[in-house]
Motif scaffolding. Structure first.
Motif, PDB file in Angstrom:
ATOM      1  N   ARG A  99      -3.715   4.688   0.929  1.00 27.89           N
ATOM      2  CA  ARG A  99      -3.924   5.290   2.101  1.00 27.89           C
ATOM      3  C   ARG A  99      -4.111   6.799   2.245  1.00 27.89           C
ATOM      4  O   ARG A  99      -3.430   7.640   1.382  1.00 27.89           O
ATOM      5  N   ASP A 128      -4.690  -3.735   4.232  1.00 34.77           N
ATOM      6  CA  ASP A 128      -5.205  -3.028   2.995  1.00 34.77           C
ATOM      7  C   ASP A 128      -4.014  -3.251   2.169  1.00 34.77           C
ATOM      8  O   ASP A 128      -2.614  -3.163   2.676  1.00 34.77           O
ATOM      9  N   SER A 185       0.726  -1.107  -0.071  1.00 31.49           N
ATOM     10  CA  SER A 185       0.092   0.046   0.088  1.00 31.49           C
ATOM     11  C   SER A 185       0.929   1.375  -0.114  1.00 31.49           C
ATOM     12  O   SER A 185       2.092   1.053   0.122  1.00 31.49           O
ATOM     13  N   CYS A 208       0.695   6.075  -0.010  1.00 32.64           N
ATOM     14  CA  CYS A 208      -0.054   7.082   0.144  1.00 32.64           C
ATOM     15  C   CYS A 208      -0.416   7.974  -0.828  1.00 32.64           C
ATOM     16  O   CYS A 208      -1.272   8.938  -0.847  1.00 32.64           O
TER      17      CYS A 208
END
Length: 213
Positions: free
Chosen positions: A211, A173, A86, A88
């Motif tokens: 995220r 996630d 994951s 950002c």
């Protein structure tokens, strides 16, 4: 040496066995400021965005870095059972490059020219990578090492080792490429560790892979 079909079958057996027995996974979380996974289709495109998943050859390369005893076995992944990636967001960064053979400068019609070029890279920001192992000893060894995701400058650092079952791992996630055959997935490149054999996979997204923090 395991071919792609053999590897897919092995992974299905491992996952099925974990579901049946409730066996535990030992998951190491890595994090870092940046990550860039070059797509296999990119050569020297002026703008290239990072791939969002790890291919079988990348997983094998990480495993060989963490466990040097695996260097003698090609086309085999034995330690890393599952993974999850994951991040950002994606940020455009510039990278200076030059042609093979080193820096060259020359003068043409009174104008100096070089073989330097500027490429735009879409880099992953604050990537988190979870690697799942079947043995605690393997996870503990991985916990003491950094890895690259995937350029030398894109270091990610180990944070924590967590023991969990497969159902709990599925709640993490991120993106994960489930390795497959050409009948079930799309082509993701050629395996440098297995005589440049074709690699295929099915990309799955769990939870919120991009995220907010």
């Amino acid at each position: 040496m395991l071919g792609m079909l053999d590897w897919v079958i092995q992974q299905e057996l491992v996952s099925g066995q974990l579901f049946k027995t409730g066996a535990m996974l030992y998951v190491v979380k890595y994090s870092g400021p940046f990550g860039f996974i070059k797509p296999w289709t990119a050569v020297r495109d002026s703008e290239t965005f990072s791939q969002q998943f790890l291919t079988p050859s990348i997983i094998e390369g990480i495993e060989k870095k963490l466990f040097p005893e695996m260097l003698s076995e090609n086309g085999v992944i034995k330690k890393i059972i599952r993974h999850r990636l994951s991040y950002c967001g994606i940020d455009i960064q510039q990278e200076r490059t030059w042609s093979k053979g080193g820096f060259i400068a020359k003068k043409e019609k009174g104008i100096y020219k070089t073989n330097l070029g500027i490429l735009n890279r879409g880099v992953l920001i604050h990537p988190n990578l979870h690697l799942a192992f079947g043995l605690r000893s393997d996870a503990e060894q991985a916990l003491n090492q950094t890895i690259c995701l995937c350029r030398n400058e894109d270091l990610v650092f180990p944070e924590i080792l967590t023991e969990m079952n497969l159902n709990e791992f599925e709640q993490i996630d991120g993106f994960e490429l489930i390795f497959s055959t050409k009948d079930d997935g799309f082509k993701v490149g050629y395996n440098r560790f297995d005589k440049a054999s074709e690699m295929f996979g099915e990309l799955k997204a769990y939870g919120t892979p991009i995220r907010s923090k």
